[in-house]
Design a protein around this motif. Structure first.
Motif, short mmCIF file in Angstrom:
data_model
loop_
_atom_site.label_atom_id
_atom_site.label_comp_id
_atom_site.label_asym_id
_atom_site.label_seq_id
_atom_site.Cartn_x
_atom_site.Cartn_y
_atom_site.Cartn_z
N MET A 1 0.84 -1.11 0.14
CA MET A 1 -0.12 0.04 -0.02
C MET A 1 0.92 1.30 0.05
SD MET A 1 -3.45 0.59 1.41
CE MET A 1 -4.19 2.15 1.98
N SER A 2 0.48 2.25 -0.94
CA SER A 2 1.57 3.55 -0.87
C SER A 2 1.13 4.30 0.39
CB SER A 2 0.99 4.06 -1.96
OG SER A 2 -0.21 4.32 -2.50
N ASP A 102 0.11 5.83 -7.41
CA ASP A 102 0.86 5.19 -6.26
C ASP A 102 1.46 6.51 -5.47
OD1 ASP A 102 1.45 2.74 -5.04
OD2 ASP A 102 3.34 2.98 -5.63
N GLY A 108 -4.02 1.42 -3.88
CA GLY A 108 -3.80 0.35 -3.13
C GLY A 108 -4.97 -0.49 -2.70
N THR A 118 -7.48 -4.42 -4.75
CA THR A 118 -6.30 -3.57 -5.14
C THR A 118 -7.02 -2.72 -6.11
OG1 THR A 118 -4.74 -4.90 -4.30
CG2 THR A 118 -4.10 -3.12 -5.85
#
Length: 155
Positions: A1-2, A102, A108, A118
């Motif tokens: 996950m960003s 991102d 994410g 996602t």
């Protein structure tokens, strides 16, 4: 996950193609505030509502010193069809690689119909005149978001 952006962060620079294939950069807007909003897909009901809301309020936002850029993973051809079909006046850019999404924390894991998937996280990042994040809003609703933004920004 960003990582999600926080107020005070430097907004990640980007250059992406618009609906006509012309390159649009965040730096093109230095000196003005920019509302960068991320949405999952052109020509879908929620994203259409949101894009139309931004278009309907574009004059008001521009008068208050804000430019608006919508970012989705769509290719320029689909963005052009979206713009033309809905008479959108907002600048739409495509990020098929999802690198910019991102970098902004707009891609994410998210919940969709009770499942973890996602994808694009519907988000809005407000960048000040100097390229700093003023507000970073994640998991926003497609409907009513623009009205809430105008209220929260005291426009």
């Amino acid at each position: 996950m960003s990582e999600r952006l926080q107020p005070g962060d430097t907004a990640p620079a980007f250059t992406l193609p618009d609906a006509d294939g012309k390159q649009v950069s965040l730096s093109d807007h230095t000196g003005r505030k920019v509302i960068v909003y991320f949405y999952p897909a052109a020509l879908t009901p929620g994203c259409t509502k949101q894009a139309c809301d931004f278009t309907d309020n574009l004059e008001l936002l521009a008068g208050a010193g804000y430019d608006v850029i919508g970012v989705s993973p769509d290719k320029p051809e689909k963005l052009a069809a979206f713009r033309d079909q809905e008479s959108l006046k907002v600048t739409l850019v495509g990020d098929p690689s999802k690198e910019v999404m991102d970098a902004y924390g707009a891609f994410g894991e998210k919940q969709l119909y009770g499942k973890t998937v996602t994808g694009v996280i519907r988000s809005t990042v407000i960048v000040d005149e100097n390229g700093k994040v003023e507000h970073a809003l994640y998991n926003v609703k497609a409907t009513g978001h623009v009205a809430k933004l105008i209220k929260d920004l005291h426009i």
